[in-house]
Design a protein around this motif. Structure first.
Motif, PDB file in Angstrom:
ATOM      1  N   ALA A 177      69.279  33.787  16.377  1.00  0.00           N
ATOM      2  CA  ALA A 177      68.836  32.419  16.114  1.00  0.00           C
ATOM      3  C   ALA A 177      69.356  31.922  14.764  1.00  0.00           C
ATOM      4  N   VAL A 178      69.357  32.798  13.763  1.00  0.00           N
ATOM      5  CA  VAL A 178      69.838  32.406  12.432  1.00  0.00           C
ATOM      6  C   VAL A 178      71.327  32.075  12.471  1.00  0.00           C
ATOM      7  N   VAL A 179      72.106  32.848  13.238  1.00  0.00           N
ATOM      8  CA  VAL A 179      73.537  32.551  13.380  1.00  0.00           C
ATOM      9  C   VAL A 179      73.724  31.146  13.948  1.00  0.00           C
ATOM     10  N   GLN A 180      72.924  30.805  14.965  1.00  0.00           N
ATOM     11  CA  GLN A 180      73.041  29.477  15.564  1.00  0.00           C
ATOM     12  C   GLN A 180      72.604  28.387  14.593  1.00  0.00           C
ATOM     13  N   LEU A 181      71.534  28.633  13.864  1.00  0.00           N
ATOM     14  CA  LEU A 181      71.077  27.643  12.888  1.00  0.00           C
ATOM     15  C   LEU A 181      72.126  27.409  11.803  1.00  0.00           C
ATOM     16  N   ALA A 231      86.370  33.257  21.218  1.00  0.00           N
ATOM     17  CA  ALA A 231      84.961  33.650  21.160  1.00  0.00           C
ATOM     18  C   ALA A 231      84.367  33.760  22.559  1.00  0.00           C
ATOM     19  N   ILE A 232      84.683  32.813  23.424  1.00  0.00           N
ATOM     20  CA  ILE A 232      84.184  32.854  24.797  1.00  0.00           C
ATOM     21  C   ILE A 232      84.797  34.032  25.551  1.00  0.00           C
ATOM     22  N   GLN A 240      81.177  30.818  14.973  1.00  0.00           N
ATOM     23  CA  GLN A 240      81.506  30.890  16.396  1.00  0.00           C
ATOM     24  C   GLN A 240      82.012  32.282  16.772  1.00  0.00           C
ATOM     25  N   VAL A 241      82.805  32.871  15.893  1.00  0.00           N
ATOM     26  CA  VAL A 241      83.338  34.208  16.162  1.00  0.00           C
ATOM     27  C   VAL A 241      82.231  35.260  16.086  1.00  0.00           C
ATOM     28  N   VAL A 242      81.206  35.007  15.282  1.00  0.00           N
ATOM     29  CA  VAL A 242      80.099  35.958  15.143  1.00  0.00           C
ATOM     30  C   VAL A 242      79.190  35.938  16.380  1.00  0.00           C
ATOM     31  N   ILE A 243      79.181  34.845  17.137  1.00  0.00           N
ATOM     32  CA  ILE A 243      78.274  34.724  18.281  1.00  0.00           C
ATOM     33  C   ILE A 243      78.445  35.863  19.287  1.00  0.00           C
ATOM     34  N   PRO A 244      79.676  36.278  19.675  1.00  0.00           N
ATOM     35  CA  PRO A 244      79.772  37.420  20.593  1.00  0.00           C
ATOM     36  C   PRO A 244      79.119  38.686  20.035  1.00  0.00           C
ATOM     37  N   PHE A 245      79.281  38.933  18.731  1.00  0.00           N
ATOM     38  CA  PHE A 245      78.627  40.081  18.106  1.00  0.00           C
ATOM     39  C   PHE A 245      77.111  39.918  18.157  1.00  0.00           C
ATOM     40  N   ALA A 246      76.613  38.713  17.839  1.00  0.00           N
ATOM     41  CA  ALA A 246      75.172  38.459  17.881  1.00  0.00           C
ATOM     42  C   ALA A 246      74.636  38.625  19.298  1.00  0.00           C
ATOM     43  N   THR A 247      75.459  38.307  20.289  1.00  0.00           N
ATOM     44  CA  THR A 247      75.048  38.484  21.683  1.00  0.00           C
ATOM     45  C   THR A 247      74.865  39.960  22.005  1.00  0.00           C
ATOM     46  N   ARG A 248      75.760  40.808  21.509  1.00  0.00           N
ATOM     47  CA  ARG A 248      75.609  42.248  21.710  1.00  0.00           C
ATOM     48  C   ARG A 248      74.373  42.770  20.986  1.00  0.00           C
TER      49      ARG A 248
END
Length: 218
Positions: A132-136, A36-37, A108-116
């Protein structure tokens, strides 16, 4: 001995199997977080320009993307740190804990997509709130994981007494920052400051409580 009662006596072979299962899941989680990183870094745009001025101007134009990378790297690292801190004491996996862990890794894998998504054009609030919802969701899943470990006593006998209390406090502080940022995003474009303020406030309160306990014990 049954899976429903992990506290029953185990043979040496059963203890080894339990340890291997936890170790494999932990290694898998480490690998997923590392991927993910890495995906975050792969999405970084390269500054362009044939002169120093053009290069730095191009880099400045991409500052929002670079800031989103730094924030996401910090968030993923915080997620991994919390997982590592708790799972070093886990000695047994049940089906619910395994399922929760896999779902947590999905976030965790969705976070890079959410960052884009958050650095895209248009509909700022919707993009911001999605991140924010992904993190929550990630914080909620990890809290459920800790509750499963604690309630089912899936941890070592030498686990620190305050491990779960500190972990809950840290997760609550970070989740609060993301939760508050959602309504704030409708008022200002600086709502992401809440993401940093939440864990900082939690850290200050935790240190203050620790000093108070030390003074009372003395």
């Amino acid at each position: 001995m049954t899976a429903e009662d992990p506290q029953e006596p185990f043979t040496a072979g059963e203890i080894e199997v339990r340890a291997i299962a936890v170790e494999r899941l932990t290694f898998f989680a480490d690998a997923v977080v590392a991927i993910a990183i890495t995906l975050l870094a792969l999405d970084l745009p390269l500054p362009k320009g044939t002169t120093n001025a053009e290069f730095w101007h191009s880099a400045l134009d991409q500052r929002d993307t670079y800031l989103a990378f730094v924030i996401s790297f910090y968030v993923i690292a915080a997620h991994w740190q919390g997982h590592h801190r708790v799972f070093r004491y886990v000695t047994y996996l049940d089906g619910r804990l395994t399922g929760l862990t896999m779902t947590w890794l999905f976030t965790q894998v969705v976070i890079p997509f959410a960052t884009r998504v958050i650095t895209g054009d248009g509909a700022f609030q919707s993009r911001f709130d999605f991140y924010a919802v992904v993190q929550l969701a990630s914080f909620a899943l990890f809290t459920l994981m800790m509750r499963e470990i604690e309630s089912r006593r899936l941890y070592r006998v030498d686990t620190p007494a305050n491990l779960f209390r500190h972990a809950y406090f840290q997760e609550t502080g970070m989740a609060a920052g993301f939760l508050i940022s959602i309504p704030v995003s409708f008022c200002t474009g600086w709502a992401y400051v809440c993401w940093v303020a939440g864990p900082l406030v939690a850290a200050v309160i935790r240190r203050a409580r620790r000093r108070r306990l030390i003074r009372s014990a003395a």
